[in-house]
Design a protein around this motif. Structure first.
Motif, PDB file in Angstrom:
ATOM      1  N   CYS A  24       0.610  -1.171   0.069  1.00 39.81           N
ATOM      2  CA  CYS A  24       0.155  -0.064  -0.069  1.00 39.81           C
ATOM      3  C   CYS A  24       0.835   1.178   0.019  1.00 39.81           C
ATOM      4  O   CYS A  24       0.376   2.523  -0.174  1.00 39.81           O
ATOM      5  CB  CYS A  24      -0.989  -0.303   1.084  1.00 39.81           C
ATOM      6  N   ASP A  25       2.178   1.094   0.184  1.00 41.32           N
ATOM      7  CA  ASP A  25       3.031   2.308   0.266  1.00 41.32           C
ATOM      8  C   ASP A  25       3.628   2.563  -0.962  1.00 41.32           C
ATOM      9  O   ASP A  25       4.566   3.367  -1.313  1.00 41.32           O
ATOM     10  CB  ASP A  25       4.191   2.201   1.316  1.00 41.32           C
ATOM     11  N   ALA A  26       3.132   1.785  -1.956  1.00 43.15           N
ATOM     12  CA  ALA A  26       3.761   1.885  -3.550  1.00 43.15           C
ATOM     13  C   ALA A  26       3.343   3.296  -4.004  1.00 43.15           C
ATOM     14  O   ALA A  26       2.246   3.717  -3.818  1.00 43.15           O
ATOM     15  CB  ALA A  26       3.199   1.027  -4.400  1.00 43.15           C
ATOM     16  N   PRO A  27       4.492   3.904  -4.610  1.00 47.65           N
ATOM     17  CA  PRO A  27       4.245   5.290  -5.228  1.00 47.65           C
ATOM     18  C   PRO A  27       3.078   5.176  -6.280  1.00 47.65           C
ATOM     19  O   PRO A  27       2.781   4.234  -7.000  1.00 47.65           O
ATOM     20  CB  PRO A  27       5.687   5.712  -6.033  1.00 47.65           C
ATOM     21  N   LYS A  28       2.132   6.438  -6.320  1.00 46.95           N
ATOM     22  CA  LYS A  28       0.962   6.353  -7.157  1.00 46.95           C
ATOM     23  C   LYS A  28       1.275   6.265  -8.862  1.00 46.95           C
ATOM     24  O   LYS A  28       0.413   5.864  -9.394  1.00 46.95           O
ATOM     25  CB  LYS A  28       0.190   7.554  -6.709  1.00 46.95           C
ATOM     26  N   GLU A  29       2.616   6.819  -8.851  1.00 47.95           N
ATOM     27  CA  GLU A  29       2.967   6.551 -10.603  1.00 47.95           C
ATOM     28  C   GLU A  29       2.981   5.211 -10.910  1.00 47.95           C
ATOM     29  O   GLU A  29       2.798   5.032 -12.131  1.00 47.95           O
ATOM     30  CB  GLU A  29       4.450   7.188 -10.774  1.00 47.95           C
ATOM     31  N   TYR A  30       3.118   4.216  -9.997  1.00 46.80           N
ATOM     32  CA  TYR A  30       3.003   2.761 -10.644  1.00 46.80           C
ATOM     33  C   TYR A  30       1.558   2.181 -10.778  1.00 46.80           C
ATOM     34  O   TYR A  30       1.338   1.039 -11.201  1.00 46.80           O
ATOM     35  CB  TYR A  30       3.834   1.857  -9.479  1.00 46.80           C
ATOM     36  N   GLY A  31       0.467   3.101 -10.283  1.00 51.86           N
ATOM     37  CA  GLY A  31      -0.783   2.682 -10.451  1.00 51.86           C
ATOM     38  C   GLY A  31      -1.249   1.875  -9.102  1.00 51.86           C
ATOM     39  O   GLY A  31      -0.571   1.804  -7.891  1.00 51.86           O
ATOM     40  N   PRO A  32      -2.373   1.241  -9.144  1.00 55.14           N
ATOM     41  CA  PRO A  32      -2.935   0.665  -7.884  1.00 55.14           C
ATOM     42  C   PRO A  32      -2.133  -0.442  -7.421  1.00 55.14           C
ATOM     43  O   PRO A  32      -1.601  -1.346  -8.041  1.00 55.14           O
ATOM     44  CB  PRO A  32      -4.403   0.077  -8.414  1.00 55.14           C
ATOM     45  N   HIS A  33      -1.991  -0.349  -6.147  1.00 52.16           N
ATOM     46  CA  HIS A  33      -1.273  -1.274  -5.443  1.00 52.16           C
ATOM     47  C   HIS A  33      -1.924  -2.488  -5.368  1.00 52.16           C
ATOM     48  O   HIS A  33      -1.110  -3.640  -5.326  1.00 52.16           O
ATOM     49  CB  HIS A  33      -1.038  -0.829  -4.059  1.00 52.16           C
ATOM     50  N   LYS A  34      -2.987  -2.650  -5.587  1.00 48.61           N
ATOM     51  CA  LYS A  34      -3.735  -3.898  -5.582  1.00 48.61           C
ATOM     52  C   LYS A  34      -3.301  -4.792  -6.705  1.00 48.61           C
ATOM     53  O   LYS A  34      -3.141  -5.929  -7.016  1.00 48.61           O
ATOM     54  CB  LYS A  34      -5.090  -3.839  -5.442  1.00 48.61           C
ATOM     55  N   THR A  35      -3.193  -4.077  -8.109  1.00 44.38           N
ATOM     56  CA  THR A  35      -2.527  -4.756  -9.207  1.00 44.38           C
ATOM     57  C   THR A  35      -1.119  -5.065  -9.177  1.00 44.38           C
ATOM     58  O   THR A  35      -0.835  -6.209  -9.523  1.00 44.38           O
ATOM     59  CB  THR A  35      -2.763  -3.599 -10.291  1.00 44.38           C
ATOM     60  N   LEU A  36      -0.272  -4.581  -8.359  1.00 43.13           N
ATOM     61  CA  LEU A  36       0.872  -4.863  -8.035  1.00 43.13           C
ATOM     62  C   LEU A  36       1.049  -6.145  -7.171  1.00 43.13           C
ATOM     63  O   LEU A  36       1.769  -7.151  -7.491  1.00 43.13           O
ATOM     64  CB  LEU A  36       1.806  -3.760  -7.648  1.00 43.13           C
ATOM     65  N   TYR A  37       0.370  -6.201  -6.205  1.00 46.33           N
ATOM     66  CA  TYR A  37       0.280  -7.239  -5.128  1.00 46.33           C
ATOM     67  C   TYR A  37      -0.286  -8.476  -5.719  1.00 46.33           C
ATOM     68  O   TYR A  37       0.274  -9.683  -5.786  1.00 46.33           O
ATOM     69  CB  TYR A  37      -0.533  -7.013  -4.156  1.00 46.33           C
ATOM     70  N   ASN A  38      -1.407  -8.370  -6.670  1.00 45.61           N
ATOM     71  CA  ASN A  38      -1.946  -9.502  -7.299  1.00 45.61           C
ATOM     72  C   ASN A  38      -0.910 -10.382  -8.280  1.00 45.61           C
ATOM     73  O   ASN A  38      -0.856 -11.379  -8.194  1.00 45.61           O
ATOM     74  CB  ASN A  38      -3.329  -9.147  -8.082  1.00 45.61           C
ATOM     75  N   ARG A  39      -0.172  -9.334  -8.986  1.00 42.36           N
ATOM     76  CA  ARG A  39       0.899  -9.909 -10.015  1.00 42.36           C
ATOM     77  C   ARG A  39       1.955 -10.513  -9.249  1.00 42.36           C
ATOM     78  O   ARG A  39       2.065 -11.717  -9.782  1.00 42.36           O
ATOM     79  CB  ARG A  39       1.430  -8.869 -10.790  1.00 42.36           C
ATOM     80  N   TRP A  40       2.194 -10.009  -8.123  1.00 46.02           N
ATOM     81  CA  TRP A  40       3.406 -10.675  -7.256  1.00 46.02           C
ATOM     82  C   TRP A  40       2.779 -12.102  -6.585  1.00 46.02           C
ATOM     83  O   TRP A  40       3.842 -12.911  -6.812  1.00 46.02           O
ATOM     84  CB  TRP A  40       3.672  -9.675  -6.189  1.00 46.02           C
ATOM     85  N   LYS A  41       1.900 -11.994  -6.183  1.00 40.34           N
ATOM     86  CA  LYS A  41       1.134 -13.238  -5.321  1.00 40.34           C
ATOM     87  C   LYS A  41       0.941 -14.185  -6.702  1.00 40.34           C
ATOM     88  O   LYS A  41       1.173 -15.351  -6.125  1.00 40.34           O
ATOM     89  CB  LYS A  41       0.135 -12.903  -4.908  1.00 40.34           C
ATOM     90  N   ARG A  42       0.269 -14.070  -7.258  1.00 40.55           N
ATOM     91  CA  ARG A  42      -0.170 -15.023  -8.717  1.00 40.55           C
ATOM     92  C   ARG A  42       1.100 -15.720  -9.185  1.00 40.55           C
ATOM     93  O   ARG A  42       1.310 -16.936  -9.469  1.00 40.55           O
ATOM     94  CB  ARG A  42      -0.999 -14.230  -9.648  1.00 40.55           C
ATOM     95  N   TRP A  43       2.272 -14.798  -9.515  1.00 45.02           N
ATOM     96  CA  TRP A  43       3.300 -15.346 -10.094  1.00 45.02           C
ATOM     97  C   TRP A  43       4.144 -16.119  -9.127  1.00 45.02           C
ATOM     98  O   TRP A  43       4.892 -16.948  -9.762  1.00 45.02           O
ATOM     99  CB  TRP A  43       4.151 -14.098 -10.977  1.00 45.02           C
ATOM    100  N   SER A  44       4.092 -15.676  -7.931  1.00 45.42           N
ATOM    101  CA  SER A  44       5.195 -16.386  -6.886  1.00 45.42           C
ATOM    102  C   SER A  44       4.316 -17.726  -6.619  1.00 45.42           C
ATOM    103  O   SER A  44       4.966 -18.813  -6.644  1.00 45.42           O
ATOM    104  CB  SER A  44       4.966 -15.729  -5.681  1.00 45.42           C
ATOM    105  N   ASP A  45       3.198 -17.735  -6.602  1.00 42.49           N
ATOM    106  CA  ASP A  45       2.290 -19.095  -6.362  1.00 42.49           C
ATOM    107  C   ASP A  45       2.617 -20.023  -7.628  1.00 42.49           C
ATOM    108  O   ASP A  45       2.650 -21.305  -7.302  1.00 42.49           O
ATOM    109  CB  ASP A  45       0.701 -18.993  -6.096  1.00 42.49           C
ATOM    110  N   ARG A  46       2.781 -19.510  -8.965  1.00 40.03           N
ATOM    111  CA  ARG A  46       3.221 -20.692  -9.803  1.00 40.03           C
ATOM    112  C   ARG A  46       4.615 -20.868  -9.996  1.00 40.03           C
ATOM    113  O   ARG A  46       5.268 -21.319 -10.991  1.00 40.03           O
ATOM    114  CB  ARG A  46       2.684 -19.869 -11.023  1.00 40.03           C
ATOM    115  N   GLY A  47       5.491 -19.986  -9.233  1.00 35.08           N
ATOM    116  CA  GLY A  47       6.759 -20.438  -9.153  1.00 35.08           C
ATOM    117  C   GLY A  47       7.562 -19.640 -10.399  1.00 35.08           C
ATOM    118  O   GLY A  47       8.554 -19.880 -10.906  1.00 35.08           O
ATOM    119  N   GLY A  48       6.909 -18.505 -10.895  1.00 35.69           N
ATOM    120  CA  GLY A  48       7.405 -17.538 -11.904  1.00 35.69           C
ATOM    121  C   GLY A  48       8.599 -16.982 -11.702  1.00 35.69           C
ATOM    122  O   GLY A  48       9.450 -17.020 -12.696  1.00 35.69           O
TER     123      GLY A  48
END
Length: 260
Positions: A48-72
Protein backbone atom coordinates in the motif's frame (compact mmCIF):
# COMPACT_ATOMS: atom_id res chain seq x y z
CA UNK A 1 7.27 8.18 -16.57
CA UNK A 2 10.76 6.95 -17.60
CA UNK A 3 12.23 7.68 -14.17
CA UNK A 4 9.93 5.15 -12.50
CA UNK A 5 11.42 2.19 -14.31
CA UNK A 6 13.90 0.11 -12.32
CA UNK A 7 14.24 -2.37 -15.18
CA UNK A 8 15.68 -1.32 -18.53
CA UNK A 9 14.03 -2.38 -21.77
CA UNK A 10 17.03 -4.57 -22.58
CA UNK A 11 16.55 -6.42 -19.29
CA UNK A 12 12.88 -6.95 -20.06
CA UNK A 13 13.82 -8.58 -23.37
CA UNK A 14 15.76 -11.23 -21.43
CA UNK A 15 12.93 -11.74 -18.93
CA UNK A 16 9.93 -11.97 -21.27
CA UNK A 17 10.53 -15.57 -22.46
CA UNK A 18 9.92 -16.70 -18.85
CA UNK A 19 6.68 -14.75 -18.29
CA UNK A 20 3.42 -16.71 -18.00
CA UNK A 21 1.22 -16.33 -21.05
CA UNK A 22 -1.58 -13.80 -20.86
CA UNK A 23 -5.08 -15.22 -21.20
CA UNK A 24 -8.08 -13.08 -22.02
CA UNK A 25 -7.58 -9.43 -21.03
CA UNK A 26 -4.03 -8.19 -21.86
CA UNK A 27 -1.83 -7.60 -18.81
CA UNK A 28 -0.95 -4.16 -17.51
CA UNK A 29 2.47 -2.95 -18.73
CA UNK A 30 4.89 -5.67 -17.56
CA UNK A 31 7.87 -3.34 -17.33
CA UNK A 32 6.09 -0.85 -15.09
CA UNK A 33 4.59 -3.50 -12.81
CA UNK A 34 7.81 -5.50 -12.45
CA UNK A 35 9.79 -2.31 -11.82
CA UNK A 36 7.50 -1.55 -8.89
CA UNK A 37 7.77 -5.13 -7.60
CA UNK A 38 11.55 -4.69 -7.63
CA UNK A 39 11.17 -1.33 -5.85
CA UNK A 40 8.95 -2.81 -3.11
CA UNK A 41 11.23 -5.80 -2.52
CA UNK A 42 14.44 -3.75 -2.63
CA UNK A 43 13.19 -1.34 0.03
CA UNK A 44 11.03 -3.69 2.11
CA UNK A 45 7.87 -1.56 1.75
CA UNK A 46 4.25 -2.51 2.22
CA UNK A 47 2.31 -2.83 -1.02
CA UNK A 48 0.00 0.00 0.00
CA UNK A 49 3.05 2.28 0.23
CA UNK A 50 3.83 1.94 -3.50
CA UNK A 51 4.21 5.31 -5.27
CA UNK A 52 1.04 6.32 -7.10
CA UNK A 53 2.96 6.60 -10.40
CA UNK A 54 3.00 2.81 -10.59
CA UNK A 55 -0.77 2.50 -10.47
CA UNK A 56 -3.06 0.69 -7.99
CA UNK A 57 -1.10 -1.24 -5.40
CA UNK A 58 -3.66 -4.06 -5.59
CA UNK A 59 -2.62 -4.70 -9.19
CA UNK A 60 1.02 -4.93 -8.14
CA UNK A 61 0.30 -7.28 -5.27
CA UNK A 62 -1.95 -9.53 -7.34
CA UNK A 63 0.76 -9.93 -10.00
CA UNK A 64 3.37 -10.63 -7.33
CA UNK A 65 1.28 -13.22 -5.50
CA UNK A 66 -0.03 -14.93 -8.62
CA UNK A 67 3.40 -15.33 -10.24
CA UNK A 68 4.95 -16.36 -6.91
CA UNK A 69 2.36 -19.10 -6.43
CA UNK A 70 3.15 -20.40 -9.91
CA UNK A 71 6.91 -20.32 -9.25
CA UNK A 72 7.41 -17.69 -11.95
CA UNK A 73 10.19 -15.68 -10.31
CA UNK A 74 12.10 -18.81 -9.33
CA UNK A 75 11.87 -20.09 -12.92
CA UNK A 76 13.24 -16.79 -14.22
CA UNK A 77 16.34 -17.01 -12.01
CA UNK A 78 16.96 -20.71 -12.67
CA UNK A 79 16.40 -20.22 -16.41
CA UNK A 80 18.84 -17.30 -16.72
CA UNK A 81 21.40 -19.10 -14.54
CA UNK A 82 21.18 -22.28 -16.62
CA UNK A 83 22.15 -20.36 -19.75
CA UNK A 84 25.08 -18.34 -18.40
CA UNK A 85 26.55 -20.01 -15.30
CA UNK A 86 30.18 -21.13 -14.98
CA UNK A 87 30.14 -24.28 -12.87
CA UNK A 88 33.74 -25.45 -12.93
CA UNK A 89 33.89 -24.76 -9.17
CA UNK A 90 30.63 -24.48 -7.23
CA UNK A 91 30.09 -23.61 -3.57
CA UNK A 92 27.33 -24.37 -1.07
CA UNK A 93 26.49 -22.60 2.19
CA UNK A 94 23.59 -21.31 4.29
CA UNK A 95 22.54 -18.13 6.08
CA UNK A 96 19.75 -16.98 8.40
CA UNK A 97 17.32 -14.29 7.18
CA UNK A 98 15.78 -12.54 10.18
CA UNK A 99 12.06 -13.25 10.59
CA UNK A 100 9.80 -10.26 11.21
CA UNK A 101 7.33 -10.49 14.10
CA UNK A 102 4.45 -10.73 11.60
CA UNK A 103 6.00 -13.68 9.77
CA UNK A 104 4.64 -17.10 10.65
CA UNK A 105 6.75 -20.20 11.10
CA UNK A 106 8.09 -21.94 8.03
CA UNK A 107 6.51 -25.38 8.05
CA UNK A 108 8.57 -27.97 6.25
CA UNK A 109 8.40 -31.72 6.08
CA UNK A 110 11.00 -34.17 7.23
CA UNK A 111 13.59 -34.94 4.59
CA UNK A 112 12.93 -32.01 2.27
CA UNK A 113 13.05 -28.29 1.63
CA UNK A 114 11.51 -25.47 -0.37
CA UNK A 115 13.62 -25.33 -3.54
CA UNK A 116 14.07 -22.75 -6.29
CA UNK A 117 14.09 -25.41 -9.01
CA UNK A 118 10.31 -25.80 -8.98
CA UNK A 119 9.51 -23.31 -6.20
CA UNK A 120 7.73 -26.07 -4.34
CA UNK A 121 8.35 -28.40 -1.43
CA UNK A 122 10.08 -31.71 -2.07
CA UNK A 123 9.98 -34.22 0.76
CA UNK A 124 8.02 -36.87 2.58
CA UNK A 125 4.65 -36.56 4.28
CA UNK A 126 5.85 -36.22 7.88
CA UNK A 127 5.07 -32.69 9.13
CA UNK A 128 7.72 -30.75 10.99
CA UNK A 129 7.39 -27.23 12.37
CA UNK A 130 10.36 -24.98 11.74
CA UNK A 131 9.83 -22.26 14.32
CA UNK A 132 10.38 -18.59 13.57
CA UNK A 133 13.88 -19.03 12.16
CA UNK A 134 14.53 -19.72 8.50
CA UNK A 135 17.70 -21.08 6.94
CA UNK A 136 18.45 -20.14 3.35
CA UNK A 137 20.80 -22.50 1.50
CA UNK A 138 22.47 -21.54 -1.78
CA UNK A 139 24.66 -23.00 -4.49
CA UNK A 140 26.81 -20.56 -6.48
CA UNK A 141 28.91 -20.86 -9.60
CA UNK A 142 32.63 -20.22 -10.04
CA UNK A 143 32.41 -16.43 -9.97
CA UNK A 144 29.91 -16.21 -7.14
CA UNK A 145 26.50 -16.04 -8.85
CA UNK A 146 23.64 -18.06 -7.32
CA UNK A 147 22.31 -20.94 -9.40
CA UNK A 148 20.14 -22.75 -6.80
CA UNK A 149 18.33 -21.82 -3.59
CA UNK A 150 16.50 -23.99 -1.10
CA UNK A 151 15.00 -23.13 2.23
CA UNK A 152 14.50 -25.05 5.47
CA UNK A 153 13.56 -24.45 9.07
CA UNK A 154 16.29 -22.74 11.04
CA UNK A 155 17.24 -25.58 13.37
CA UNK A 156 18.12 -28.21 10.74
CA UNK A 157 21.78 -28.96 10.02
CA UNK A 158 23.45 -28.00 6.76
CA UNK A 159 24.45 -31.48 5.67
CA UNK A 160 21.04 -32.99 6.49
CA UNK A 161 19.25 -30.61 4.13
CA UNK A 162 22.00 -30.76 1.52
CA UNK A 163 20.07 -33.79 0.22
CA UNK A 164 17.59 -31.43 -1.44
CA UNK A 165 19.90 -29.94 -4.12
CA UNK A 166 22.23 -32.92 -4.69
CA UNK A 167 20.26 -34.32 -7.62
CA UNK A 168 20.05 -30.89 -9.29
CA UNK A 169 23.69 -29.86 -8.96
CA UNK A 170 25.28 -28.88 -12.30
CA UNK A 171 28.30 -30.67 -13.72
CA UNK A 172 31.36 -29.37 -11.89
CA UNK A 173 34.95 -30.25 -11.04
CA UNK A 174 34.89 -29.02 -7.43
CA UNK A 175 32.35 -28.30 -4.72
CA UNK A 176 33.37 -26.07 -1.81
CA UNK A 177 31.59 -26.31 1.52
CA UNK A 178 32.29 -25.63 5.18
CA UNK A 179 32.43 -28.15 8.02
CA UNK A 180 28.65 -28.06 8.30
CA UNK A 181 28.50 -30.08 5.08
CA UNK A 182 30.96 -32.75 6.22
CA UNK A 183 29.10 -36.06 5.90
CA UNK A 184 30.23 -39.33 4.36
CA UNK A 185 27.07 -39.76 2.31
CA UNK A 186 27.44 -36.25 0.88
CA UNK A 187 31.07 -36.80 -0.12
CA UNK A 188 30.20 -40.13 -1.72
CA UNK A 189 27.28 -38.62 -3.64
CA UNK A 190 29.56 -35.89 -5.03
CA UNK A 191 32.26 -38.39 -6.05
CA UNK A 192 29.62 -40.50 -7.83
CA UNK A 193 28.67 -37.38 -9.80
CA UNK A 194 32.29 -36.74 -10.74
CA UNK A 195 32.65 -33.76 -8.39
CA UNK A 196 35.65 -33.45 -6.06
CA UNK A 197 34.53 -32.29 -2.58
CA UNK A 198 36.62 -29.57 -0.94
CA UNK A 199 35.13 -29.72 2.55
CA UNK A 200 37.09 -29.62 5.84
CA UNK A 201 36.40 -32.47 8.22
CA UNK A 202 34.55 -31.95 11.47
CA UNK A 203 36.78 -31.59 14.52
CA UNK A 204 35.07 -34.62 16.07
CA UNK A 205 36.38 -36.93 13.32
CA UNK A 206 39.00 -39.45 14.38
CA UNK A 207 40.61 -39.42 10.94
CA UNK A 208 41.81 -36.12 9.44
CA UNK A 209 40.11 -35.22 6.16
CA UNK A 210 42.49 -33.82 3.55
CA UNK A 211 41.26 -31.01 1.30
CA UNK A 212 42.75 -28.41 -1.03
CA UNK A 213 43.24 -25.36 1.20
CA UNK A 214 44.15 -23.12 -1.73
CA UNK A 215 40.92 -23.97 -3.52
CA UNK A 216 38.94 -23.61 -0.29
CA UNK A 217 39.89 -19.91 -0.06
CA UNK A 218 37.46 -19.22 -2.90
CA UNK A 219 34.56 -20.05 -0.59
CA UNK A 220 34.44 -16.40 0.48
CA UNK A 221 32.55 -15.71 -2.75
CA UNK A 222 29.39 -17.27 -1.39
CA UNK A 223 29.62 -15.08 1.72
CA UNK A 224 29.92 -12.05 -0.57
CA UNK A 225 26.87 -13.24 -2.50
CA UNK A 226 24.80 -13.50 0.69
CA UNK A 227 25.95 -10.01 1.70
CA UNK A 228 24.82 -8.49 -1.59
CA UNK A 229 21.56 -10.41 -1.46
CA UNK A 230 20.81 -9.02 2.00
CA UNK A 231 21.06 -5.47 0.69
CA UNK A 232 17.43 -6.11 -0.28
CA UNK A 233 15.29 -5.42 2.76
CA UNK A 234 12.70 -8.04 1.91
CA UNK A 235 15.44 -10.68 1.84
CA UNK A 236 17.37 -9.77 4.96
CA UNK A 237 14.08 -9.65 6.90
CA UNK A 238 11.41 -12.25 6.18
CA UNK A 239 8.07 -10.46 6.19
CA UNK A 240 6.22 -13.10 4.20
CA UNK A 241 4.17 -15.85 5.80
CA UNK A 242 4.31 -18.17 2.79
CA UNK A 243 7.71 -19.79 2.10
CA UNK A 244 6.98 -19.89 -1.64
CA UNK A 245 6.47 -16.11 -1.71
CA UNK A 246 9.63 -15.50 0.33
CA UNK A 247 11.59 -17.74 -2.03
CA UNK A 248 10.26 -15.60 -4.88
CA UNK A 249 11.66 -12.47 -3.19
CA UNK A 250 15.05 -14.16 -2.95
CA UNK A 251 14.95 -15.33 -6.57
CA UNK A 252 13.93 -11.85 -7.79
CA UNK A 253 16.77 -10.19 -5.87
CA UNK A 254 19.29 -12.72 -7.22
CA UNK A 255 18.02 -12.21 -10.78
CA UNK A 256 18.34 -8.43 -10.68
CA UNK A 257 21.69 -8.35 -8.85
CA UNK A 258 23.52 -11.18 -10.60
CA UNK A 259 21.81 -12.23 -13.84
CA UNK A 260 20.58 -9.06 -15.58
Amino acid sequence: MSNIYWLAEGQMVRLRPYFPKSHGVPRVDDRRVLSEIVFINRNGLRWCDAPKEYGPHKTLYNRWKRWSDRGGFARIMVGLAAVAHDSKTISIDATYPRAHRMASSIRVKRGGAWTSDRAEFAGSNTPKTGGMNTKLHAVIDTIGRPIRFFMTAGQVSDYTRARAPVSSLPEADWLLGDRGHDANWFREALVDMGITPCIPGRKSRDKIIKYDKRCYKRRNRIETMFGRLKDWRRVTTRYDRCPKVFLSAIALAATVIFWL
